[in-house]
Structure formats: structure tokens, C-alpha cells
Design an enzyme around this catalytic site. Structure first.
Site, short mmCIF file in Angstrom:
data_model
loop_
_atom_site.label_atom_id
_atom_site.label_comp_id
_atom_site.label_asym_id
_atom_site.label_seq_id
_atom_site.Cartn_x
_atom_site.Cartn_y
_atom_site.Cartn_z
N CYS A 144 45.81 9.54 -50.12
CA CYS A 144 44.95 10.60 -49.58
C CYS A 144 43.55 10.09 -49.27
O CYS A 144 42.89 10.61 -48.36
CB CYS A 144 44.90 11.79 -50.54
SG CYS A 144 44.28 11.37 -52.18
N HIS B 129 42.05 14.03 -55.84
CA HIS B 129 42.63 14.11 -54.50
C HIS B 129 41.51 14.16 -53.47
O HIS B 129 40.44 14.72 -53.72
CB HIS B 129 43.50 15.37 -54.42
CG HIS B 129 44.20 15.54 -53.11
ND1 HIS B 129 45.13 14.65 -52.65
CD2 HIS B 129 44.10 16.51 -52.16
CE1 HIS B 129 45.60 15.06 -51.47
NE2 HIS B 129 44.98 16.19 -51.16
#
Length: 481
Positions: A155, A427
Site C-alpha cells: 500500500c 496502512h
């Protein structure tokens, strides 16, 4: 990471879905959304991810030993207790068996959707007109850009790539480059014989060009950047594997490699681009200026949320002002005076000589504390439009005189956000503006959002675009302007 909770949490190898009741898409069992579906590897229930409505995380919090789940789209495994992606499996191979079952189901779902589209194509002319109208209206709320599949903790790469892809001047230039694959042979000829590194056999700029072109075709909801990441892992070995990495560090390595390749590959003059200078000096990458900003100490919350009214809100201007303020050096950094031959107290001050066309501001949210890095959760207020950089530049040097020919005002183009508590976990997602509309890029998912949502995020990297590009003098002279 090797998850210690996997053995107690992973029980199923087949989703609890009957073949006759197979849905065309995976849906959250609570809110019925098809965005970011995660399946619990303990009970098989499907819920949406934390960056949609967070029902998968809520399921973990309300249950015992339901901490591990698998992304139904990219098949990555995540543990909420570890707050990390998982790379190991149980002794009986539950994870691998479940992956194979989900892959089979996904193929069947794709066939179902294809059959549905075929049936729709045979409907009456009136229905076809209605469907076309719906699709046309739907396109108005979606960008032409596709999402990027998460290949296992990638990510941080996806967020940076989506941000750069929405900087039109950068993305447009890279996409318009000719295929550079044949240039590899020429590059090898100028290398020294001592160079035996395999990384020279690969061109990052060529794979980036292909990826950006595929992103903006808009023919797929999400694309898999496997080829690009394979080259990145070869030319920048430190990013190999599936561990979480720092998005800003990745961006610096990426741009540095692009700059090096373009200097070697591109002829001069090549175009009237305001980015490209004389051969051997500058490329489009030099138009992106990266500045790392500390959050002033008085605003640091050290991970503890302050109550309303206890302290003033930190702004981007505070961070920029702190960067350019006069700073007295510590006792350990005394300056040796060449006249008196003794160490003296000294000060330092930073200025900005020239303003770039693309201003990248990195907010330093991670700091070392003892033997580990901690994250600063301080909210930094930043403008979406009209960031004025005039007071931060040094305008009394010969090199900077007349630099006001280009505007000192910048508008926000993209933001990279880190969600989570640690530098090696959490994330990354990004927000970017396309044709006046803001979008949220969360790996495979791309959704429109309001600018108020962007303004409230805890920014990690900010990309600002200069309102008026300043064309370099050598281009103006060459073109007689």
C-alpha cells in the site's frame, strides 16, 4: 510478518457459500457494500475493511479468536492483534487452501457477471438506452484512473504512485515518452566493465510509463502492478519482500532512480517541456522539490489526544516557519572558529532559494524514542488552495532575483496518509484531485469524496502544484520568448 495468532484463529478452508447461492460479488454481511470485502478465517463471515465502514475490525473486537482475516480481492492476510499483514500459514495449510477456494469463487463470479452483461445486451432498445444513460451518469462520479491491487503490504507504493499519477504535468510527461526498452542496450555500452549488478538490465521509467498508461485507460476497476514492483524490487533491493515500508522513503528512492535513468536515456533538446533542462543537469524529477518538515515541539501530542481548547492547532505554516527559523546548535555541535581556533556557539538557518513547479512537503510523523520509532498523531491543518510560499524564500541573492516570475502560490494536488500507530505497520492511502473532484485511493478501491474529508486527514506527504509554471530561462531564449 510471522503471526503468532494464526494457529488459534485459522479454522476454515472453504467459505460458507453454497454454489446455488453464489453472489456475483462478495458483500459485507452488515452494510452490504462490495467495497474491500474481508473474510474471517475463523468463521467465514465477510465484512468490509476498516477504511470503508470497518465492520471486519468490529467483528474482531466483538469476538474471541477472530483476529485474522483475508482480503477477498487480493487474498492478502491481516491480523488485527498484530496490526500487520501475515506471511506464514498454519501447519495444516488453512490459508493456502482458503486462497485457492477464493480464487475459484472469484473466477465463477466473473463468469456470472459476464453472462449478466450478455443478457443485458439482448434487451430491448429502450432498456439499452436506459442502461447507457445510467453508465454515463455513473462515469461522471468516477475518475478514469483505476485502482492498484495490493500485492501484500504494498500500500505504501500504491499511495505514492496514485499521488504522482494525479499530478497531471508529471504523469502526462511520463506517459508521452516513447518506449525506452531498446535503450537498455545503449545503457550497457556506457557502463564500466566492473559493473556486474543485474539492476542495470531493467528500466524503472519504462515500467512506470506502462503502469501510468494502464491506470488512465479506465477500462478496469483495478490493475495489478506486478511488473513495476518486480523492477522496483530489483533496482532498489531494500524494498524487496512484503514488509511494510515508509512511503516517503520509497518516493525518494523512486524519484532518484527515475532522475538517473532519464539523464542517461533522454536526448536534448527533446521538447518544449518546462521540466527538461540541458543534458546532464535536470529532468522532470528536478521539478519536484521535496522538503521534510518537523512538527514544532509545542504541538506534539506524543500519541495522546489532547482535549479541545488545551493547546492551539498546528498549521502547515507553523511547520514551514519552524523550518526557516534561526536555530541555536547544541553543545555537541559547537563550531570551530578559524580565527580564534576555539569552538564557539553557533546558529543555523534554512532558506529556500528557488520554488519548484511541484512542491512536495513531507511531515515528519515518525521519531526515534529510545530504541524504537513512535508516530506523532498531531493534526496539521493545511490549505487545499492558495498556499503562499513567498515569505519562506530567500529573495536577495543573485540566483533568486527575478524568481517571482512564476507564482508563489500553490494548490493541493494529492495527499498521502498513514493510518495506524507504527512506522512498520498500519496502512497507506491517498487523496488526489482530478478535474476539480477529490478521490480517495485505497489500493484497489477508488471512491469520490468531499474536500472536507481531505482537509480533516492527518497528512503525511502533501503534493502542491504551482499556479503558474515558471519556464526556465534557457527555454525562453531558445524559443525567442
Amino acid at each position: 510478518m510471522e503471526c503468532p495468532h494464526l494457529q488459534d484463529n485459522a479454522c476454515i478452508t472453504t467459505p460458507n457459500i453454497k454454489s446455488e447461492n453464489l453472489p456475483s460479488r462478495f458483500l459485507c454481511g452488515v452494510c452490504k457494500t462490495e467495497q474491500s470485502p474481508w473474510i474471517c478465517v475463523k468463521c467465514g463471515r465477510i465484512h468490509c475493511g476498516r477504511y470503508v465502514n470497518g465492520h471486519a475490525k468490529l467483528h474482531h473486537e466483538e469476538s474471541t479468536n477472530h483476529a485474522v482475516c483475508m482480503d477477498c480481492d487480493n487474498l492478502a492476510v491481516f491480523c488485527y492483534k498484530c496490526d500487520e499483514f501475515v506471511i506464514n500459514d498454519t501447519t495444516l495449510g488453512h490459508i493456502e487452501k482458503l486462497r485457492k477456494q477464493l480464487q475459484s469463487i472469484s473466477s465463477a463470479q466473473a463468469q456470472m457477471r459476464q453472462k449478466t452483461r450478455r443478457r443485458c445486451s439482448t434487451d430491448s432498445q429502450e432498456n439499452e438506452t436506459s442502461i447507457k444513460k445510467i453508465k454515463k451518469d455513473d462515469r461522471l462520479s468516477k475518475p478514469r484512473s483505476s485502482g492498484l491491487r495490493n500485492l501484500g503490504n504494498t500500500c505504501f507504493m500504491n499511495a505514492v504512485l496514485q499521488s504522482l499519477s494525479n499530478i497531471q504535468q508529471f504523469c502526462g510527461y511520463i506517459k508521452q515518452l516513447p518506449s525506452l526498452e531498446e535503450k537498455v542496450t545503449k545503457v550497457k555500452k556506457v557502463q564500466t566493465r566492473k559493473s556486474k549488478s543485474l539492476e542495470e538490465d531493467f528500466l524503472l521509467v519504462e515500467e512506470l510509463r506502462k503502469t501510468l498508461c494502464a491506470l488512465w485507460q479506465g477500462s478496469k476497476g483495478a490493475i495489478s502492478p506486478e511488473s513495476l514492483f518486480a523492477v522496483i524490487w530489483k533496482v532498489v533491493p531494500r524494498f524487496r519482500g512484503y514488509q511494510q515500508q515508509d512511503a516517503h522513503e520509497f518516493m525518494r528512492y523512486l524519484l532518484d532512480r527515475l532522475h538517473t535513468e532519464l539523464l542517461t536515456l533522454l536526448p536534448y533538446p527533446n521538447s518544449d517541456s518546462p521540466f527538461i533542462g540541458p543534458k546532464g543537469k535536470s529532468t522532470i524529477v528536478t521539478a519536484i522539490f521535496d522538503l521534510s518538515l518537523d512538527i514544532p515541539q509545542q504541538f506534539c501530542t506524543r500519541g495522546v489526544k489532547a482535549k479541545d481548547g488545551e493547546q492551539p492547532r498546528c498549521t502547515l505554516s507553523d511547520c514551514l516557519q519552524s523550518f526557516t527559523d534561526l536555530e541555536e546548535l547544541e553543545e555537541s555541535e559547537l563550531y570551530m572558529c578559524s580565527n580564534c581556533k576555539m569552538k564557539q556557539r553557533s546558529t543555523k538557518k534554512f532558506w529556500i532559494r528557488r520554488l519548484p513547479n511541484v512542491l512536495c512537503l513531507h511531515i515528519k510523523r515518525f521519531r526515534w524514542q529510545s530504541f524504537f520509532r513512535v508516530k506523532l498523531e498531531t493534526f496539521v491543518e493545511f490549505p487545499l488552495e492558495g498556499l503562499n510560499m513567498h515569505k519562506y524564500i530567500l529573495d536577495n541573492l543573485h540566483e533568486t532575483r527575478g524568481s517571482g516570475g512564476g507564482s508563489n502560490e500553490y494548490d493541493l494536488a494529492a495527499v498521502v496518509v498513514h493510518h495506524g500507530s507504527g512506522a512498520g505497520s498500519g496502512h497507506y492511502t491517498s487523496y488526489a484531485r482530478h478535474e476539480g473532484q477529490w478521490f480517495h485511493f485505497n489500493d484497489s478501491t477508488v471512491t469520490p469524496c468531499e474536500q472536507e474529508t481531505v482537509a480533516k486527514c492527518k497528512a503525511y506527504i502533501l503534493f502542491y502544484i504551482r499556479r503558474q509554471f515558471k519556464v526556465p530561462d534557457y527555454l525562453s531564449i531558445r524559443n525567442g520568448k
